[in-house]
Design an enzyme around this catalytic site. Structure first.
Site, PDB file in Angstrom:
ATOM      1  N   ARG A 108     -53.271  12.564  10.164  1.00  0.00           N
ATOM      2  CA  ARG A 108     -54.435  11.791   9.671  1.00  0.00           C
ATOM      3  C   ARG A 108     -54.107  10.875   8.521  1.00  0.00           C
ATOM      4  NH1 ARG A 108     -57.123  15.632  10.921  1.00  0.00           N
ATOM      5  NH2 ARG A 108     -55.239  16.762  11.366  1.00  0.00           N
ATOM      6  N   THR A 109     -53.220  11.280   7.626  1.00  0.00           N
ATOM      7  CA  THR A 109     -52.936  10.401   6.490  1.00  0.00           C
ATOM      8  C   THR A 109     -52.277   9.116   6.973  1.00  0.00           C
ATOM      9  OG1 THR A 109     -52.678  12.326   5.055  1.00  0.00           O
ATOM     10  CG2 THR A 109     -51.834  10.241   4.235  1.00  0.00           C
TER      11      THR A 109
ATOM     12  N   ARG B 297     -44.890   9.195   2.178  1.00  0.00           N
ATOM     13  CA  ARG B 297     -44.992  10.667   2.127  1.00  0.00           C
ATOM     14  C   ARG B 297     -43.574  11.219   2.145  1.00  0.00           C
ATOM     15  NH1 ARG B 297     -48.858  14.680   5.284  1.00  0.00           N
ATOM     16  NH2 ARG B 297     -50.168  13.792   3.680  1.00  0.00           N
TER      17      ARG B 297
ATOM     18  N   HIS C  99     -51.379  14.369  -4.119  1.00  0.00           N
ATOM     19  CA  HIS C  99     -51.812  13.653  -2.923  1.00  0.00           C
ATOM     20  C   HIS C  99     -53.031  12.813  -3.325  1.00  0.00           C
ATOM     21  CE1 HIS C  99     -52.419  12.512   1.079  1.00  0.00           C
ATOM     22  NE2 HIS C  99     -52.566  13.678   1.686  1.00  0.00           N
TER      23      HIS C  99
ATOM     24  N   LYS D  27     -29.265   9.382   7.508  1.00  0.00           N
ATOM     25  CA  LYS D  27     -27.863   8.999   7.270  1.00  0.00           C
ATOM     26  C   LYS D  27     -27.491   9.195   5.809  1.00  0.00           C
ATOM     27  CE  LYS D  27     -28.453   5.392  10.726  1.00  0.00           C
ATOM     28  NZ  LYS D  27     -28.796   3.961  10.839  1.00  0.00           N
TER      29      LYS D  27
END
Lengths: 142, 304
Positions: free
Chosen positions: B51-52, B101, B129, B80
């Site tokens: 959802r975010t 995120r 958040h 990497k």
């Protein structure tokens, strides 16, 4: 044991006995060319035993970090053989690259080349927190 | 250039302004449909999210902008070994704003130190958040009409629940707020939030393991999921995951105007029989997430 008096430099006094080597490295004194004397277990009426560091050069080093490392320390600034200043270093607002964050979830555990920054969040309780994850610094986090 | 790393980066006036803009977007969506025409949002999601990420992307699309990015670290250069700083500097060449995120706490802050474009923290580990908090605040404002004089119950994983941490920081700036912190002992609110936010600012709070005892006092009940991904030990997760399950029956003693919020996704902590209760606000809350992010993107891009 005889250690000569210094003409221009810094005397860090009242170091908790046995902690002078830690300060030596934390202050970066190991990188200096000048004479540095580390005197351990000096008899002290106030502390029983103490350590002393003498640096025989007028240096521009950040002594405020001492306020975090050992709150009982006394710093004496020597010029021309005379003590011109004596103070107890205050807690710095920010400490950079002295403490490392021990939180395994903190970005500092994986990001290369990052500065380890801790900020003073409670002066009274002497609490520092990681600027990235806010974890509390523990006294052994060096 | 502004970033949003921590909810406290925004003043209460700025939060009021964002809530006001979001409410206007809800009322007049067409007015905003071309506000970010020609702008690009990069969603850098080093950790899975539904959802975010989708609400960020939907927000930018509804503003007339475009989106690019990745949804897991394995499909980025992080696999990497690229640093967060380098990834950010590179993406800043292609996008006008970044939503990040990351599983590591503080990663978006590191990104902001080197970025040439605004960074939005879309969740950093168990830390913060802030856009979920803006979503929660918009929901609280639309349900209650105020941010002051509220008793807020926070229930579940208060230790790793970053949405809880940010919400406490945000609401602690308003008058006459009382928190009821409901969690198992192992998942209590971290000490730094107790000491530096609640105690320091003289905010009323109580810590308890008993949801039922305090339920009748609550204006808002904020339920959270016990997050499996935050546990190093599977046995601990299994033992704690069903600590609290809210059912319609348990709501019998709650206020009639209680608002039940949840950042979603839920697992078992709210029974589906609660969904039809008029006090359940979590799906409205999810919808609000898009609107507040639209307002935030406009603010950080300085779009009038």
């Amino acid at each position: 044991m005889k250690i000569d008096a210094i003409t221009d430099g810094i005397v860090i006094d009242h170091i908790k006995a046995g902690h002078s080597m830690e300060l030596y490295y934390d202050l970066g004194l190991d990188t200096l060319d000048c004479s540095v004397a580390i005197i351990k277990n000096v008899p002290s009426s106030k502390m029983g035993k103490k350590d002393i560091i003498k640096v025989n050069a007028a240096l521009d080093i950040d002594l405020h970090i001492l306020g975090y490392l050992d709150p009982d320390i006394t710093v004496n600034i020597i010029r021309g053989g005379e003590r011109v200043e004596k103070f107890h270093p205050e807690l710095p607002e920010e400490i950079v690259n002295v403490i490392h964050c021990k939180n395994p979830r903190c970005i500092t555990s994986v990001e290369p080349g990052i500065q380890h920054i801790f900020k003073l969040t409670d002066r009274e309780k002497r609490i520092y927190r990681c600027a990235y994850c806010e974890s509390k610094a523990k006294s052994k986090d060096r | 250039m502004r970033h949003l790393i921590d909810i406290l980066d925004l003043s209460t006036e700025e939060i009021d302004e964002l809530v006001s803009t979001a409410s206007d977007i809800i009322a007049n969506p067409k007015k905003y449909s071309e506000k970010c025409h020609g702008k690009k949002l990069a969603t850098l999601f080093f950790e899975p999210s539904t959802r975010t990420r989708l609400s960020f992307e939907a927000a930018m699309l509804e503003l007339g902008g475009n989106v690019l990015g990745f949804s897991e670290a394995s499909s980025s250069s992080a696999s990497k070994g690229e640093s967060v700083s380098d990834t950010t500097r590179v993406v800043g060449c292609y996008a006008d704003i970044i939503a990040m995120r990351h599983p590591k706490e503080g990663a978006p802050m590191v990104a902001s130190l080197k970025s040439s474009v605004p960074i939005i923290n879309a969740g950093d580990g168990g830390h913060n958040h802030p856009t979920q908090t803006l979503t929660d605040l918009l929901t609280i404002h639309r349900e209650k009409g105020r941010f002051h004089d509220l008793t807020i119950g926070l229930c579940g994983d208060l230790k790793f629940g970053r949405t809880v941490h940010s919400l406490i920081l945000a609401l602690s700036r308003y008058q006459n707020i009382r928190f009821v912190l409901i969690s198992p002992d192992e998942l209590k609110l971290p000490d730094y939030l107790i000491q530096d936010t609640l105690v320091k600012n003289n905010i009323s709070f109580v810590e308890t393991t008993d949801l039922q005892e305090y339920l009748p006092e609550l204006d808002i009940l904020y339920m959270t999921r016990v997050q499996q991904e935050r546990f190093f030990n599977e046995a601990d997760y299994i033992r704690l995951k069903d600590s609290y399950v809210l059912t319609r029956e348990k709501l019998a003693d709650a206020k009639e105007d209680l608002s039940i919020l949840h950042p979603l996704p839920r697992v078992n902590e709210i029974s589906v029989d609660v969904d039809d209760d008029p006090r359940a606000c979590y799906f409205k809350q999810a919808a609000n997430g898009k609107y507040i992010r639209m307002a935030l993107i406009m603010k950080l891009l300085e779009v009038e």
